[in-house]
Write an enzyme that holds these catalytic residues in place. Structure first.
Site, PDB file in Angstrom:
ATOM      1  N   HIS A 142      35.537  47.770  39.295  1.00 46.88           N
ATOM      2  CA  HIS A 142      34.280  47.030  39.451  1.00 46.88           C
ATOM      3  C   HIS A 142      33.703  46.588  38.110  1.00 46.88           C
ATOM      4  CE1 HIS A 142      29.781  47.002  40.674  1.00 46.88           C
ATOM      5  NE2 HIS A 142      30.318  45.835  40.920  1.00 46.88           N
ATOM      6  N   GLU A 154      33.770  50.073  36.294  1.00 43.27           N
ATOM      7  CA  GLU A 154      33.856  51.312  37.062  1.00 43.27           C
ATOM      8  C   GLU A 154      35.244  51.390  37.700  1.00 43.27           C
ATOM      9  OE1 GLU A 154      29.153  51.588  38.369  1.00 43.27           O
ATOM     10  OE2 GLU A 154      30.552  50.595  39.731  1.00 43.27           O
TER      11      GLU A 154
HETATM   12  P1  NAI Z   1      32.383  33.635  43.923  1.00 42.17           P
HETATM   13  O1  NAI Z   1      31.840  33.120  45.194  1.00 42.17           O
HETATM   14  O2  NAI Z   1      31.886  33.096  42.639  1.00 42.17           O
HETATM   15  O3  NAI Z   1      33.979  33.447  43.941  1.00 42.17           O
HETATM   16  C1  NAI Z   1      34.800  33.853  44.986  1.00 42.17           C
HETATM   17  C2  NAI Z   1      36.064  32.994  44.952  1.00 42.17           C
HETATM   18  O4  NAI Z   1      36.997  33.561  45.862  1.00 42.17           O
HETATM   19  C3  NAI Z   1      35.834  31.544  45.386  1.00 42.17           C
HETATM   20  O5  NAI Z   1      36.368  30.675  44.406  1.00 42.17           O
HETATM   21  C4  NAI Z   1      36.602  31.438  46.715  1.00 42.17           C
HETATM   22  O6  NAI Z   1      37.189  30.173  46.901  1.00 42.17           O
HETATM   23  C5  NAI Z   1      37.656  32.500  46.556  1.00 42.17           C
HETATM   24  N1  NAI Z   1      38.161  33.045  47.803  1.00 42.17           N
HETATM   25  C6  NAI Z   1      37.467  33.360  48.924  1.00 42.17           C
HETATM   26  N2  NAI Z   1      38.293  33.892  49.841  1.00 42.17           N
HETATM   27  C7  NAI Z   1      39.540  33.921  49.287  1.00 42.17           C
HETATM   28  C8  NAI Z   1      40.816  34.376  49.738  1.00 42.17           C
HETATM   29  N3  NAI Z   1      40.979  34.897  50.944  1.00 42.17           N
HETATM   30  N4  NAI Z   1      41.866  34.254  48.889  1.00 42.17           N
HETATM   31  C9  NAI Z   1      41.714  33.732  47.661  1.00 42.17           C
HETATM   32  N5  NAI Z   1      40.530  33.274  47.187  1.00 42.17           N
HETATM   33  C10 NAI Z   1      39.454  33.377  47.990  1.00 42.17           C
HETATM   34  O7  NAI Z   1      32.209  35.236  43.995  1.00 42.17           O
HETATM   35  P2  NAI Z   1      32.008  36.264  42.802  1.00 42.17           P
HETATM   36  O8  NAI Z   1      30.576  36.348  42.448  1.00 42.17           O
HETATM   37  O9  NAI Z   1      32.994  36.000  41.740  1.00 42.17           O
HETATM   38  O10 NAI Z   1      32.366  37.643  43.545  1.00 42.17           O
HETATM   39  C11 NAI Z   1      33.671  37.987  43.875  1.00 42.17           C
HETATM   40  C12 NAI Z   1      33.736  39.470  44.188  1.00 42.17           C
HETATM   41  O11 NAI Z   1      33.244  40.219  43.076  1.00 42.17           O
HETATM   42  C13 NAI Z   1      32.933  39.921  45.398  1.00 42.17           C
HETATM   43  O12 NAI Z   1      33.612  40.971  46.020  1.00 42.17           O
HETATM   44  C14 NAI Z   1      31.643  40.425  44.762  1.00 42.17           C
HETATM   45  O13 NAI Z   1      30.977  41.379  45.550  1.00 42.17           O
HETATM   46  C15 NAI Z   1      32.180  41.065  43.498  1.00 42.17           C
HETATM   47  N6  NAI Z   1      31.232  41.191  42.393  1.00 42.17           N
HETATM   48  C16 NAI Z   1      30.377  40.174  42.076  1.00 42.17           C
HETATM   49  C17 NAI Z   1      29.496  40.310  41.021  1.00 42.17           C
HETATM   50  C18 NAI Z   1      28.577  39.198  40.635  1.00 42.17           C
HETATM   51  O14 NAI Z   1      27.624  39.443  39.889  1.00 42.17           O
HETATM   52  N7  NAI Z   1      28.785  37.975  41.078  1.00 42.17           N
HETATM   53  C19 NAI Z   1      29.430  41.558  40.210  1.00 42.17           C
HETATM   54  C20 NAI Z   1      30.439  42.526  40.583  1.00 42.17           C
HETATM   55  C21 NAI Z   1      31.275  42.351  41.655  1.00 42.17           C
END
Ligand code: NAI
Length: 506
Positions: A142, A154
């Site tokens: 994480h 983490e």
């Molecule tokens: P985001 O929405 O910016 O990016 C997600 C990306 O994943 C998108 O480009 C989407 O097209 C792609 N995607 C969706 N389903 C997919 C699949 N089945 N196969 C391949 N690509 C796929 O999201 P973000 O903010 O980067 O978050 C991603 C993960 O990280 C989530 O699990 C979130 O909870 C976690 N996270 C986010 C944080 C944040 O501050 N944004 C901090 C720590 C963890």
């Protein structure tokens, strides 16, 4: 350098995935970035290239390093392309069903030795691994946003994770320039769990009309040294992110009162007043800058009454010295004269209760928060009680502002503002240690790096004296009759020897 994972894939090229891909490529791994939206991977690659180009322009890397970084990072067009990877980090949409089916598919593609990791921030690592053929090869990894700047990760062991997997992920984190902390698979892991004490208690204080949100922000920044006040932080994160996190952790812990969310953020979220990104949250934003109303002026007081200090005041000697330095006429009798401004400095108790118990005239009684050493803070906080006369309030305000230090006057609530928030932060951190979420050392490291607190919660508890924190909590429990202030058994036991010390138990 012997890199922990030579071939790495990152799935999901959003805010997080691109950051993880960037630091892995910088560490020397061959990185494939994959997203179901191919334009998302191209955009991410372009963005990372831009970052590296600017590092070159600033002289932070040379041409050769730039070329190596660029050659280390590629986009992939199908999951098949990832079949030789030794580590696959997933950073896709936060949905349990979608993450589970992605990992089930990956497991059939990659060798048995491949480590699969999720960047989930709120789902259970064990739940994502459930149904996988090789849950031992699966862990949480994480990161925080923005990944290259937030230098902590983490490493989360699910119920069946092989400890060697966590060791390799930890080694790789170091190679990427990050500090890894070990967390057990519990709601919020370390950072998002430990962060519950700050905003929720501040919302509580606002909801009781003890002080407005701008005053609370000022107090916590000036007295404790937080970079952002809780309401500035809510505005920055935005309530569409932070309110669901509050609800999720509260519900995952089966309505544990310490994490109880607030109707204030629920209503603001419903109304769309969610933060800086929409131009209005707790503050209004003009040209990206918060509009902050000025503080109430220091009252103009010509004749100061004599001052009497309760013998039960906390940090009494420091308070008397401070009054002397401010030129106050200090009374030394066993009880205050009929004209004296009467000062109390309780821990946890409200000013009204203290006035009644100590048989003081409430009309002349004012409280001051002495949890912190006055010399270590940039603000003094006074509390009136419902009977306090305005001339006494103004005299106290003007007296404590005489040397130019900022003064806030809040309503009586028990624990002022700082005591409540700090005691909650220390108590939640202690309870995390009780539950074995992580070691005390990793807790303080994770919170300092992940939340930017001036010191870790346990070190803060030690600095202020664990027995003082316990006194605040015991008395808040009496004032509110609310189990949210119940001290953790860990705090009660470790309070005597030091919270952040390495102990044989850890
Ligand atoms: P985001 O929405 O910016 O990016 C997600 C990306 O994943 C998108 O480009 C989407 O097209 C792609 N995607 C969706 N389903 C997919 C699949 N089945 N196969 C391949 N690509 C796929 O999201 P973000 O903010 O980067 O978050 C991603 C993960 O990280 C989530 O699990 C979130 O909870 C976690 N996270 C986010 C944080 C944040 O501050 N944004 C901090 C720590 C963890």
């Amino acid at each position: 350098m012997n890199i922990a994972f030579k071939k790495v894939a990152v799935i999901g090229a959003g805010a997080m995935g691109r950051g993880i891909a960037q630091i892995a490529a910088q560490a020397g791994s061959q990185v494939d970035l994959y997203d179901t939206q191919s334009e998302a991977s191209f955009k991410a690659l372009e963005a990372v290239h831009k970052v590296w180009d600017s590092l070159l322009a600033k002289g932070r890397i040379d041409e050769k390093t730039l070329a190596t970084y660029k050659s280390n990072l590629k986009t992939a067009t199908s999951l098949q392309d990832l079949k030789d990877c030794e580590l696959i980090v997933e950073a896709i949409v936060e949905r349990l069903d979608i993450k589970k089916s992605l990992f089930a598919e990956l497991e059939n593609l990659v060798p048995e030795t491949t480590v699969l990791a999720t960047n989930t921030s709120s789902l259970s690592v064990t739940a994502i691994a459930a149904g996988l053929k090789r849950p031992a090869q699966f862990a949480g990894y994480h990161f925080f946003n923005p990944v290259p700047l937030m230098k902590v990760v983490e490493v989360i062991a699910g119920l069946q994770t092989n400890p060697d997997v966590c060791i390799r992920l930890t080694e790789f984190a170091k190679q990427m320039g990050h500090t890894a902390v070990q967390a057990n698979d519990t709601p919020g892991f370390i950072v998002n769990h430990a962060g519950r004490g700050y905003g929720t208690e501040a919302l509580r204080i606002v909801s009781e009309n003890v002080a407005d949100f701008a005053t609370i922000d000022r107090i916590l920044k000036d007295q404790v040294g937080f970079k952002l006040g809780p309401f500035e932080l809510f505005d920055l994160t935005a309530l569409d992110v932070s309110h669901p996190v509050m609800e999720s952790i509260y519900n995952q812990y089966y309505q544990e009162p310490r994490y109880r969310p607030s109707v204030i953020t629920a209503q603001r979220l419903a109304g769309g007043v969610i933060g800086k990104k929409v131009g209005e949250g707790f503050y209004k934003y003009i040209d990206g800058k918060a509009v902050v109303s000025p503080e109430p002026a220091v009252p103009d007081v010509k004749d100061f009454p004599p001052v009497w200090v309760s013998p039960r005041a906390s940090r009494r000697l420091e308070l008397l010295q401070l009054l002397k330095d401010l030129g106050a006429n200090i009374e030394t009798g066993a009880s205050p004269s009929p004209h004296a401004l009467t000062l109390v400095a309780p821990l946890g108790f409200d000013v009204t209760t203290v006035a009644v118990v100590e048989r003081l005239d409430p009309a002349r009684t004012i409280g001051i928060d002495m949890l912190f050493d006055d010399a270590a803070t940039k603000r003094r906080v006074l509390a009136t009680n419902p009977a306090t006369r305005s001339d006494m309030r103004d005299a106290a305000h003007a007296l404590f502002a005489k040397d130019g230090k900022a003064v806030s006057v809040v309503r009586d609530s028990g624990g002022f503002v700082t005591q409540r928030v700090v005691a909650n932060i220390v108590n939640i951190a202690s309870d995390m240690c009780q539950q074995g979420v992580c070691t005390p050392q990793d807790l303080d490291i994770a919170v300092t790096l992940g939340l930017g607190y001036p010191v870790g919660p346990l070190a803060l508890g030690d600095k202020l004296g664990p027995t003082n924190i316990l006194e605040v909590l015991f008395n808040l429990q009496t004032v509110y009759g609310d189990p949210r202030y119940r001290p953790s058994p860990w705090l009660r036991r470790r309070g005597a020897i030091g919270l952040s010390l390495l102990h044989t138990e850890d």
